[in-house]
Design an enzyme around this catalytic site. Sequence first.
Site, short mmCIF file in Angstrom:
data_model
loop_
_atom_site.label_atom_id
_atom_site.label_comp_id
_atom_site.label_asym_id
_atom_site.label_seq_id
_atom_site.Cartn_x
_atom_site.Cartn_y
_atom_site.Cartn_z
N GLY A 8 -0.67 4.22 0.60
CA GLY A 8 -1.51 5.99 0.74
C GLY A 8 -0.12 6.62 1.62
O GLY A 8 1.09 6.29 2.06
N LEU A 9 -1.13 7.28 2.52
CA LEU A 9 -0.58 7.89 3.30
C LEU A 9 0.59 6.75 4.19
O LEU A 9 1.99 7.13 4.69
CB LEU A 9 -1.10 9.25 4.57
CG LEU A 9 -1.53 10.25 3.72
CD1 LEU A 9 -2.84 10.50 4.19
CD2 LEU A 9 -0.99 11.09 2.34
N LEU A 66 -6.23 11.48 7.55
CA LEU A 66 -5.11 11.41 7.21
C LEU A 66 -4.05 12.02 8.16
O LEU A 66 -2.79 11.57 8.07
CB LEU A 66 -4.83 13.34 6.87
CG LEU A 66 -6.13 13.14 5.72
CD1 LEU A 66 -6.08 14.95 4.86
CD2 LEU A 66 -5.67 11.93 4.44
N GLY A 77 1.12 -1.56 -0.39
CA GLY A 77 0.24 -0.19 -0.23
C GLY A 77 0.50 1.39 0.50
O GLY A 77 1.84 1.46 0.61
N ARG A 136 -14.67 7.76 14.09
CA ARG A 136 -13.44 9.03 13.82
C ARG A 136 -13.98 10.56 13.72
O ARG A 136 -14.85 10.78 12.76
CB ARG A 136 -12.60 8.67 12.36
CG ARG A 136 -11.81 9.87 11.91
CD ARG A 136 -11.09 8.21 10.69
NE ARG A 136 -11.66 8.53 9.21
CZ ARG A 136 -11.83 9.96 8.83
NH1 ARG A 136 -11.44 10.76 9.43
NH2 ARG A 136 -12.93 9.59 7.76
N SER A 161 -17.65 17.51 0.99
CA SER A 161 -17.38 17.89 2.65
C SER A 161 -18.69 18.29 3.33
O SER A 161 -19.55 19.09 3.30
CB SER A 161 -16.22 19.00 1.93
OG SER A 161 -16.02 20.09 3.15
N ARG A 164 -21.23 13.14 12.41
CA ARG A 164 -21.74 12.33 11.37
C ARG A 164 -22.40 10.82 11.93
O ARG A 164 -23.57 11.46 10.68
CB ARG A 164 -20.47 11.30 11.36
CG ARG A 164 -19.80 13.02 9.90
CD ARG A 164 -18.39 12.16 9.76
NE ARG A 164 -17.50 13.23 9.34
CZ ARG A 164 -16.26 13.40 8.93
NH1 ARG A 164 -15.60 11.92 8.92
NH2 ARG A 164 -15.34 14.14 8.42
#
Lengths: 666, 247
Positions: A66-67, A470, A64, A464, A308, A355
């Site tokens: 990604g970050l 990130l 992987g 989260r 967003s 959320r």
Amino acid sequence: MTTTSTTPSSSVPGLVHGVYAEGEPIRDTKAPPGPIDRRWNTRKFEASLVNPANRRKLSVIIVGTGLAGGAAAATLGEAGYQVKSFCYQDSPRRAHSIAAQGGINAAKNYKEDGDSVYRLFYDTVKGGDYRSRESNVYRLAEVSTNIIDQCVAQGVPFAREYGGLLDNRSFGGVQVSRTFYARGQTGQQLLIGAYQALERQVAAGTVEMFSRHEMLEVVVVDGKARGIIARDLVTGEIETHLADAVVLASGGYGNVFYLSTNAMGSNVTATWRAHRKGAHFANPCYTQIHPTCIPVAGEHQSKLTLMSESLRNDGRIWVPKNAADCEKDPREIPEEDRDYYLERIYPSFGNLVPRDIASRQAKNVCDEGRGVGPKVGDFRRGVYLDFTDALKRMSAEAVAEKYGNLLDMYQRITGENPYEVPMRIYPAVHYTMGGLWVDYDLQSSIPGLFVTGEANFSDHGANRLGASALMQGLADGYFVLPHTIRDYLARGPFEKLEESHEAVVEARASVDARVQKFLSIKGDRSVDSFHKELGNIMWEFCGMERSEEGLLKAIDLIRGLRDEFWRNVKVLGAADTLNQSLEKAGRVADFLELGELMCIDALHRRESCGGHFRAESQTEDGEALRHDDEYAYVAAWEWGGQDGAPVLHKEDLVYEFVEMKQRSYK
Amino acid sequence: MNLTLKIWRQAGPKAKGEMVTYPVTDISEDMSFLEMLDVLNEQLNARGEEPIAFDSDCREGICGMCGLMISGKAHGPEVTTTCQLHMRSFSDGDEITIEPWRADAFPVIKDLVVDRGSFDRIIQAGGFISANTGSAPEAHSVPVPKPKADRAFMAAACIGCGACVAACPNASGMLFMGAKITHLGELPQGQPERDARVVNMVSQHDHEGFGGCTNIGECSSACPKEIPLDVINQLNKDLRGALMRGE
């Protein structure tokens, strides 16, 4: 729902609920004791060092880019280890971290508004609904400030003020401004930073890059992770790669729902294959459903697009009071016939509730038959997000300045002009908090197998917070893993391993056999049709609201579907070429196993917490109700074998610093 | 709507390719272009024909993985990525040709899938700022004037999709490269390696078989992120300066 039995029809007697067994609890997570603000320093000091001259003799495989994976590969390459990096995309720069919009949190306190490492720690533990580990979360908050320094040094173009200093905004209902951002493209800019650092190490020869490669098995020798079996997606060749340690940074599993905001290729295969080899899978039922996505338009839909949630700062959410108005032009529905349901139910937070709450209430009003937009199945799945008031208050130019790119995206996808007609939104699966269980060192229950980023379960508990994914990916990749993995590598170099070793040969043979199996079934149904059906089951029974009855039914349905998949899937083409149907078949086969474990985890957790809402566990006014006395633990699941039942290991969560409270947003 | 698709089929890197005609029916205008291809692939699979290979991943216009030449235009008739193109941009009865990116530096792997590894190798040659993890100074120690920060951001919006190369009659990668040169060159952090960066990247670009720039501007018109043509001016200016300084 028609099932009334309390166990799935194929359940095994003697098991809890007929579906799982309980094993020994997990007692040690390896976090050092002592004051919470000293623990990470203590661990770094106690971790053994590796002499620079010895590092080039030690090898690490990272799956992987990604970050979490890209940052780790670059950092370990810089340190001088031999790194092999793998991604299924054509370039490491495509990893799905790139799609994150909002920003990255860091406790820099540049606004002098009362932020601190402790407050970021506190907010994250609370936001996770008291289901994450204090030690891990504190470390995350602590290294958050280093991330910003590192990214700025790499040339990440964060938003700046006129004085040339970095700008911050408040995000996701948090009361301090600690979010760093690069317009709506923060993930892209951070990922490109990590990607460039990674490519620099490729040029330096410390990292060898394998793009268009998919990991299909982990090699475990004498109880330690020693390599992977990967398929070259262009030539179809099955390759063996051996190393001293393996890192999985392969992202989350939201695509088990078929429709999600994840990339088309995002999958669970790397972590699921490791789970089957002995790595515990923790809290798989914790999924995050994001409230502001563009609704499903029809049966052909291949993915969902998030907008967003900053739109909730100025947009008002409503549905018609009367189901009879749902087909009307929203502009013709008078004010008194509109139900601004979030403002009504939560007068103090209104449209800015977290959320999970915003998502569930949208589902509730649509279930009542008051949803808007096209009918998909029997229901209209959409609510209005209305900028009419904002346009009156702020002018069209001011709205465009603030939200223009999002409103343009909406128009491009739906063909409707949000400056004239209220937008339609609906929740969509966005992030998975669950993942492979890891200790404080990010090591899984297989020694030598480390897991970083969304692929592990560690820092977000049951929910989260915005702009924290990130942060966690880069914290793990740049600043945590490089320290903890060296403690493991310092015990090496490990015994030289030949490709002819029995365990390696067996791993490779199992991958070969599986590929051949997919091609030889020659059934009637496409891989996608199975994936869609699984997604419907998961969304219906293991989505925003879960119940015992529904979950038991889902387990039965998934077992039936999995059985049919292995009898009736149709994969055309050959093994020795680029074959996208074959790639998908392997991913969907693993989702069909993961989906059942998610339902079992959701079934066993008879409480509501964060993104997990059990219909049986709510307050009188329908809010989530936690049961801390029974469920303040991490549920780490051990693979129980192909025909066996998963085994639950509980890791108790101890709160020494933060007091557990019920959330209230009324 | 009903459409006639003419799609490039090529079994492998060395196989001979050809355009194959596929009619598709009942296409909704709300579908994305790639969802329309998904529908076709499901039909092919049901008929026992191998589905058409094409790249896509995020399907929200940011990863840069998708990219098709649609009736002769990179990413099709709108200024966006292929995944963000919707069928309402087409009309019932249209004939649409679909081809892979065409450039020597982007060899075809299969059908509509090409190898853009040359872009990664250009970045390896110098498209970075050397800052080892942990070595960074405090973020506020180097202020960046907002106009420079904004211009760096504008150039950093490049998604590396390759539409600029596909649109260019010379198959030049100058817009891609100019975007990176501008992004890093506008920032104080990018100054120490500025000369070496441009020289090494240009050298790699030419080595990969990309063509030169003759100021036609098709690249910028096709760019889904609207990277302006002046990043190429920046690249040329930086290159001249670096060569004069003896890099």
